[in-house]
Design an enzyme around this catalytic site. Structure first.
Site, PDB file in Angstrom:
ATOM      1  N   GLY A  59      -7.639  -4.204  20.240  1.00  0.00           N
ATOM      2  CA  GLY A  59      -6.603  -3.435  21.566  1.00  0.00           C
ATOM      3  C   GLY A  59      -7.359  -2.086  21.741  1.00  0.00           C
ATOM      4  N   GLU A 165       4.500  -8.808  20.391  1.00  0.00           N
ATOM      5  CA  GLU A 165       4.392  -8.291  19.226  1.00  0.00           C
ATOM      6  C   GLU A 165       5.335  -6.694  18.945  1.00  0.00           C
ATOM      7  OE1 GLU A 165       2.241 -10.369  19.430  1.00  0.00           O
ATOM      8  OE2 GLU A 165       1.842 -11.133  17.562  1.00  0.00           O
ATOM      9  N   TYR A 167       5.169  -4.393  21.271  1.00  0.00           N
ATOM     10  CA  TYR A 167       4.375  -3.249  21.973  1.00  0.00           C
ATOM     11  C   TYR A 167       5.299  -2.867  23.286  1.00  0.00           C
ATOM     12  CZ  TYR A 167       0.802  -3.656  18.562  1.00  0.00           C
ATOM     13  OH  TYR A 167       0.209  -3.586  17.088  1.00  0.00           O
ATOM     14  N   ARG A 215      -0.430 -11.829  27.339  1.00  0.00           N
ATOM     15  CA  ARG A 215       0.183 -12.147  25.889  1.00  0.00           C
ATOM     16  C   ARG A 215       1.761 -12.087  26.000  1.00  0.00           C
ATOM     17  NH1 ARG A 215      -2.331 -11.091  20.185  1.00  0.00           N
ATOM     18  NH2 ARG A 215      -1.047 -12.551  19.010  1.00  0.00           N
ATOM     19  N   HIS A 253       6.283  -6.341  15.311  1.00  0.00           N
ATOM     20  CA  HIS A 253       5.990  -5.926  13.999  1.00  0.00           C
ATOM     21  C   HIS A 253       6.596  -5.536  13.177  1.00  0.00           C
ATOM     22  CE1 HIS A 253       1.693  -6.578  15.010  1.00  0.00           C
ATOM     23  NE2 HIS A 253       1.687  -5.698  15.580  1.00  0.00           N
ATOM     24  N   ALA A 255       9.573  -7.196  12.488  1.00  0.00           N
ATOM     25  CA  ALA A 255      10.458  -8.207  12.107  1.00  0.00           C
ATOM     26  C   ALA A 255      10.367  -8.394  10.757  1.00  0.00           C
ATOM     27  CB  ALA A 255      10.018  -9.356  13.054  1.00  0.00           C
ATOM     28  N   ALA A 311      -7.898 -15.894  15.040  1.00  0.00           N
ATOM     29  CA  ALA A 311      -8.600 -14.695  15.101  1.00  0.00           C
ATOM     30  C   ALA A 311      -8.981 -14.396  13.592  1.00  0.00           C
ATOM     31  CB  ALA A 311      -7.251 -13.583  15.299  1.00  0.00           C
ATOM     32  N   ARG A 312      -8.403 -14.292  12.653  1.00  0.00           N
ATOM     33  CA  ARG A 312      -8.737 -14.236  11.140  1.00  0.00           C
ATOM     34  C   ARG A 312      -9.901 -15.264  10.718  1.00  0.00           C
ATOM     35  NH1 ARG A 312      -3.423 -13.707   8.106  1.00  0.00           N
ATOM     36  NH2 ARG A 312      -2.837 -15.304   9.609  1.00  0.00           N
ATOM     37  N   GLN A 340      -5.934  -9.692   2.685  1.00  0.00           N
ATOM     38  CA  GLN A 340      -6.195  -8.760   1.641  1.00  0.00           C
ATOM     39  C   GLN A 340      -7.567  -7.761   2.079  1.00  0.00           C
ATOM     40  OE1 GLN A 340      -5.705 -11.663  -1.934  1.00  0.00           O
ATOM     41  NE2 GLN A 340      -6.694  -9.872  -2.801  1.00  0.00           N
ATOM     42  N   GLU A 650      -7.113  -4.809 -11.891  1.00  0.00           N
ATOM     43  CA  GLU A 650      -6.962  -5.015 -10.493  1.00  0.00           C
ATOM     44  C   GLU A 650      -7.820  -5.997  -9.977  1.00  0.00           C
ATOM     45  OE1 GLU A 650      -6.365  -1.346  -8.804  1.00  0.00           O
ATOM     46  OE2 GLU A 650      -4.450  -1.006  -9.971  1.00  0.00           O
ATOM     47  N   ASP A 652      -9.404  -9.201  -8.314  1.00  0.00           N
ATOM     48  CA  ASP A 652      -8.844 -10.132  -7.483  1.00  0.00           C
ATOM     49  C   ASP A 652      -9.915 -10.989  -6.840  1.00  0.00           C
ATOM     50  OD1 ASP A 652      -9.625  -8.514  -5.349  1.00  0.00           O
ATOM     51  OD2 ASP A 652      -7.559  -7.976  -4.587  1.00  0.00           O
TER      52      ASP A 652
HETATM   53  P1  NAP Z   1      -1.840  -6.611 -13.086  1.00  0.00           P
HETATM   54  O1  NAP Z   1      -1.614  -6.654 -11.700  1.00  0.00           O
HETATM   55  O2  NAP Z   1      -2.560  -5.716 -13.629  1.00  0.00           O
HETATM   56  O3  NAP Z   1      -0.340  -6.668 -13.809  1.00  0.00           O
HETATM   57  C1  NAP Z   1      -0.078  -6.647 -14.875  1.00  0.00           C
HETATM   58  C2  NAP Z   1       1.436  -6.519 -15.291  1.00  0.00           C
HETATM   59  O4  NAP Z   1       1.449  -6.410 -16.764  1.00  0.00           O
HETATM   60  C3  NAP Z   1       1.720  -5.179 -14.754  1.00  0.00           C
HETATM   61  O5  NAP Z   1       3.233  -5.510 -14.246  1.00  0.00           O
HETATM   62  C4  NAP Z   1       2.090  -4.292 -16.169  1.00  0.00           C
HETATM   63  O6  NAP Z   1       3.197  -3.785 -15.662  1.00  0.00           O
HETATM   64  C5  NAP Z   1       2.234  -5.254 -17.130  1.00  0.00           C
HETATM   65  N1  NAP Z   1       1.447  -4.860 -18.245  1.00  0.00           N
HETATM   66  C6  NAP Z   1       0.442  -4.261 -18.347  1.00  0.00           C
HETATM   67  N2  NAP Z   1      -0.121  -3.976 -19.750  1.00  0.00           N
HETATM   68  C7  NAP Z   1       1.104  -4.623 -20.129  1.00  0.00           C
HETATM   69  C8  NAP Z   1       1.471  -4.901 -21.870  1.00  0.00           C
HETATM   70  N3  NAP Z   1       0.848  -4.092 -22.661  1.00  0.00           N
HETATM   71  N4  NAP Z   1       2.524  -5.153 -22.183  1.00  0.00           N
HETATM   72  C9  NAP Z   1       3.317  -5.567 -21.179  1.00  0.00           C
HETATM   73  N5  NAP Z   1       3.215  -5.679 -19.930  1.00  0.00           N
HETATM   74  C10 NAP Z   1       2.031  -4.959 -19.476  1.00  0.00           C
HETATM   75  O7  NAP Z   1      -2.277  -8.022 -13.303  1.00  0.00           O
HETATM   76  P2  NAP Z   1      -2.137  -9.456 -12.962  1.00  0.00           P
HETATM   77  O8  NAP Z   1      -0.677  -9.706 -12.545  1.00  0.00           O
HETATM   78  O9  NAP Z   1      -2.435 -10.348 -14.209  1.00  0.00           O
HETATM   79  O10 NAP Z   1      -2.927  -9.880 -11.703  1.00  0.00           O
HETATM   80  C11 NAP Z   1      -4.425  -9.568 -11.941  1.00  0.00           C
HETATM   81  C12 NAP Z   1      -4.934  -9.588 -10.607  1.00  0.00           C
HETATM   82  O11 NAP Z   1      -4.812 -10.785  -9.842  1.00  0.00           O
HETATM   83  C13 NAP Z   1      -4.233  -8.345  -9.717  1.00  0.00           C
HETATM   84  O12 NAP Z   1      -4.823  -7.252  -9.861  1.00  0.00           O
HETATM   85  C14 NAP Z   1      -4.139  -8.899  -8.511  1.00  0.00           C
HETATM   86  O13 NAP Z   1      -4.586  -7.954  -7.676  1.00  0.00           O
HETATM   87  C15 NAP Z   1      -4.576 -10.395  -8.460  1.00  0.00           C
HETATM   88  N6  NAP Z   1      -3.504 -11.196  -7.944  1.00  0.00           N
HETATM   89  C16 NAP Z   1      -3.066 -10.819  -6.756  1.00  0.00           C
HETATM   90  C17 NAP Z   1      -2.247 -11.702  -6.195  1.00  0.00           C
HETATM   91  C18 NAP Z   1      -1.574 -11.340  -4.773  1.00  0.00           C
HETATM   92  O14 NAP Z   1      -0.649 -11.951  -4.307  1.00  0.00           O
HETATM   93  N7  NAP Z   1      -2.390 -10.905  -3.866  1.00  0.00           N
HETATM   94  C19 NAP Z   1      -1.609 -12.850  -6.790  1.00  0.00           C
HETATM   95  C20 NAP Z   1      -2.160 -13.048  -8.062  1.00  0.00           C
HETATM   96  C21 NAP Z   1      -2.905 -12.212  -8.683  1.00  0.00           C
HETATM   97  P3  NAP Z   1       3.587  -2.272 -16.739  1.00  0.00           P
HETATM   98  O15 NAP Z   1       2.338  -1.919 -17.233  1.00  0.00           O
HETATM   99  O16 NAP Z   1       4.369  -1.565 -15.964  1.00  0.00           O
HETATM  100  O17 NAP Z   1       4.465  -3.129 -17.606  1.00  0.00           O
HETATM  101 FE1  SF4 Z   2      -8.284 -14.444   6.388  1.00  0.00          FE
HETATM  102 FE2  SF4 Z   2      -7.899 -13.235   4.043  1.00  0.00          FE
HETATM  103 FE3  SF4 Z   2     -10.327 -13.232   5.413  1.00  0.00          FE
HETATM  104 FE4  SF4 Z   2      -8.127 -11.882   6.324  1.00  0.00          FE
HETATM  105  S1  SF4 Z   2      -9.155 -11.412   4.227  1.00  0.00           S
HETATM  106  S2  SF4 Z   2      -9.559 -13.264   7.362  1.00  0.00           S
HETATM  107  S3  SF4 Z   2      -6.465 -13.254   5.925  1.00  0.00           S
HETATM  108  S4  SF4 Z   2      -9.397 -15.103   4.252  1.00  0.00           S
END
Ligand code: NAP
Ligand code: SF4
Length: 667
Positions: A59, A165, A167, A215, A253, A255, A311-312, A340, A650, A652
């Site tokens: 846009g 959307e 706008y 659109r 947006h 919604a 698009a994506r 993501q 973290e 992913d």
């Molecule tokens: P995470 O995001 O690092 O979460 C770990 C969880 O465990 C947190 O809630 C943490 O909260 C808790 N934790 C940490 N140490 C702990 C301990 N010693 N005892 C008890 N609890 C503890 O890890 P994850 O859920 O395994 O996911 C891994 C990665 O996969 C993530 O970084 C994420 O990006 C990716 N993933 C993303 C999606 C998504 O929807 N985009 C889905 C699945 C996975 P507290 O420390 O507050 O207790």
């Molecule tokens: Fe599609 Fe995820 Fe790539 Fe975005 S990051 S274009 S949603 S696969």
């Protein structure tokens, strides 16, 4: 004979013929704001070479007050026009057509100068818009017409006027925002005056063969939104005012219904486009959650649209159309609608890219050039990091072997694909499998490679992934691991989940769904999210009717904040809302005392209590699996360590794939 005859059929617009039925929909990539117009041009030209019939730019603001954020890209000066000409020239040299989207954000403009029909603040902006007077409205129309003329001067083949959307133009259409009593408010005739006038005056100003896409919002998904009769009335008026094509938009947006996330059913709103198509004679474009050629072909073959907008999917694979046309649809890298690396980046001020394709928007800086010296490369681990490294290395000419002790490739992706609403991961694993096979990579599954197997390779890549973190809770041997649960371990009627990260949320969604996924049942999905028919209720919003949860789930974390804050910027709210609708108790500030046959003993707010649950599931994060990396180091063998084996925190799939691609691009 192609399996996609409708998708690949040309479309005659009268004055110009599009080579197929594919529109690359508008995306804000952030590239224009870098000032590197060669990079912008290469982004679009790459997709023309990949076969797109017509594309729409991100846009462009028609004036400062209409910019989505201060400094948003627009076409204001002669220098801007010259910059845009770099893009249009490159697109035309590659044989493509490109329209510029004119996006006036109205009250969604993130700035105190924002304007709208009435001074009604949006729930997603801190700024109250200024209500425009008659002169102010005329100025906005004149600015949009001027933007269209500048687009024409810059060499664009047309413009898309953004009217959906939520706008600016959409804001005038509905009493949700438009409280005016003059000739721009009140009756629908008056409320639609602005968008119709904009189309009429743009058409009058530009040359006759200039493509004018409008659109239109088919379902606003906000209270007091448009009725279906109003949508049809507007569509017909916009057609009469000179639009060449109607593109469709779904939901404002603000919604509270997801419209493009991965849990939205594929083509989940295409039935509305099909209905609109019977009411107008100009071509109509279907959009939202169309990401595969068979889905697009199905819509077109059933008469549901004249074109499809994606698009994506063109971030994930610029060669989408070319591969479909060449009978290589299994090689199309699928957009998994995760947001993501695209929208989550956009909304946090970072350049857009793609989880599946790190080259997206980095076409000029991340290149997979043929290798100077061909090497033997061993990759240990067939998860996302390892497979991407292997694919890029093989593409560059290296001889690649992948080892994985599991009998199937995919690593943690094989767990993600079991979660209801994450069915797109199936396609991602299938794409990796097809690509690895076609790249001639030597895939050795069910093989635990160790130091002796890896001697003699020129390069060794360790992508052995992660191990569950030891949560150190008394009695935790009685708990289940998340992988066991996702693989189908029996669980009872009451379950506590320890850890509320991405995996904790996934496991909670898996547990409450009880084997049913609304993502593959569009009618159920609409009931669950309260999506009605705009022909019955203005805006298409009805009361959500979620299917009762399969069991009672507690989702716990130690941090005192609300669980889910660390989830994706544009998708976290969807996960939280989905679990809330299923009655999941999401608690922060929890200390874990012990796990026993009685359940889980916790302390919360200074008070101890027993959660008398049948199972406790550990989702407490990960640590790197560095066993092999350490043994290689001890043996003096240099190795590259990537993905979760490198840093688990973290982790992913986005980071894993990106790291794999960048490493292999430099081998
Ligand atoms: P995470 O995001 O690092 O979460 C770990 C969880 O465990 C947190 O809630 C943490 O909260 C808790 N934790 C940490 N140490 C702990 C301990 N010693 N005892 C008890 N609890 C503890 O890890 P994850 O859920 O395994 O996911 C891994 C990665 O996969 C993530 O970084 C994420 O990006 C990716 N993933 C993303 C999606 C998504 O929807 N985009 C889905 C699945 C996975 P507290 O420390 O507050 O207790
Ligand atoms: Fe599609 Fe995820 Fe790539 Fe975005 S990051 S274009 S949603 S696969």
């Amino acid at each position: 004979m192609t399996p996609f005859p409708h998708l690949l059929a040309p479309l005659d617009l009268g004055h110009v013929t599009l080579k197929n039925r594919v529109l690359m929909g508008s995306m804000h990539t952030g590239l224009e704001e870098t000032g590197d117009w060669n990079r912008v041009a290469e982004f679009y030209a790459t997709r023309v070479r990949g076969g797109v019939g017509l594309m729409v730019t991100g846009g462009m603001a028609p004036n400062r007050e209409g910019g989505v954020f201060p400094g948003a890209a627009g076409l204001f000066t002669p220098a801007d026009i010259e910059n845009h000409r770099i893009v249009t020239d490159r697109v035309h040299q590659a044989g493509g057509l490109i329209a510029m989207q004119i996006l006036h954000a109205g009250r969604y403009a993130y700035g105190k100068d924002c304007v709208s029909a009435s001074a009604v603040k949006s729930p997603i902006s801190p700024f109250v818009p200024r209500e425009l007077d008659e002169d102010g409205i005329e100025k906005q129309i004149a600015d949009i017409v001027a933007a269209a003329l500048r687009a024409q001067e810059a060499g664009y083949d047309g413009v898309e006027i953004m009217g959906s959307e939520g706008y600016f133009l959409n804001q005038f259409l509905v009493t949700h925002v438009n409280r005016r009593t003059d000739r721009w408010g009140g009756t629908y005739e008056n409320r639609m005056r602005l968008p119709v006038e904009v189309v009429r005056r743009v058409r009058a100003a530009v040359r006759p063969d200039f493509i004018l896409i409008y659109r239109i919002s088919l379902i606003d998904l906000v209270p007091d939104g448009s009725t279906w009769d109003e949508v049809v009335q507007l569509a017909q008026a916009v057609q009469a005012a000179g639009a060449s094509i109607l593109n469709t938009g779904i939901g404002w947006h603000e919604a509270r219904v997801p419209t493009i996330a991965t849990s939205v059913p594929r083509a989940g709103f295409a039935h509305l486009t099909a209905r609109l198509r019977g009411e107008v004679t100009i071509p109509v474009i279907a959009s939202n959650r169309i990401n595969a050629p068979d889905v697009a072909e199905g819509i077109l073959a059933s008469g549901g649209a004249d074109m499809v907008s994606m698009a994506r999917p063109f971030l994930a694979d610029p060669d989408f159309v070319a591969k479909a046309a060449a009978g290589r649809a299994d090689e199309i890298a699928p957009c998994i609608a995760c947001n993501q690396a695209c929208l989550d980046h956009t909304f946090s001020g970072r350049l857009t890219s793609c989880l599946v394709n790190p080259q997206a928007c980095h076409e000029t800086v991340l290149r997979y050039e043929p290798a100077g010296r061909i090497k033997s490369v061993a990759v240990v681990g067939a998860g996302p990091a390892g497979m991407m490294a292997a694919l890029v290395a093989a593409r560059r000419g290296h001889r690649v072997v992948i080892f994985d002790r599991s009998p199937r490739l995919g690593g943690q992706l094989n767990l993600a694909r079991r979660v209801p609403g994450k069915e797109e991961f199936d396609g991602l694993v299938a794409w990796f499998a097809a690509s690895v096979a076609k790249a001639g990579i030597d895939l050795r599954l069910g093989v635990q490679a160790d130091v002796a197997d890896l001697r003699g390779f020129d390069e060794v890549i360790v992508a052995t992934g992660v191990l569950p973190r030891d949560a150190g809770i008394a009695g935790q041997e009685l708990a289940l691991g998340y992988a066991e649960v996702l693989r189908g371990a029996a669980v009872g009627a009451r379950v506590a989940v320890i850890g509320a990260g991405g995996i904790g949320f996934d496991v909670a969604e898996f547990l409450v769904a009880g084997g049913h996924s609304a993502t593959i049942d569009a009618a159920l999905w609409r009931r669950e999210w309260g999506v009605g028919d705009p022909a019955d209720v203005a805006g298409g919003l009805v009361a959500p009717a979620p299917v009762p949860a399969a069991r009672q789930v507690w989702l716990l974390q130690r941090k005192p904040e609300k669980p889910g804050r660390g989830l994706g910027k544009t998708t976290g709210w969807i996960h939280r809302a989905a679990l809330q609708a299923k009655g999941v108790k999401m608690w922060g500030g929890v200390s874990y005392r012990e796990i026993s046959a009685r359940g889980l003993r916790i302390e919360r707010g200074g008070v101890e209590e027993w959660l008398e649950v049948d199972q406790v599931v550990l989702c407490a994060g990960q640590i790197p699996d560095r066993g092999l990396a350490d043994r290689l180091a001890a043996a003096g063998i240099a190795a590259h360590v990537i993905g979760g084996a490198d840093v688990a925190a973290e982790l992913d799939a986005k980071r894993a794939i990106d790291q794999g691609a960048r490493l292999a691009a430099g081998l």
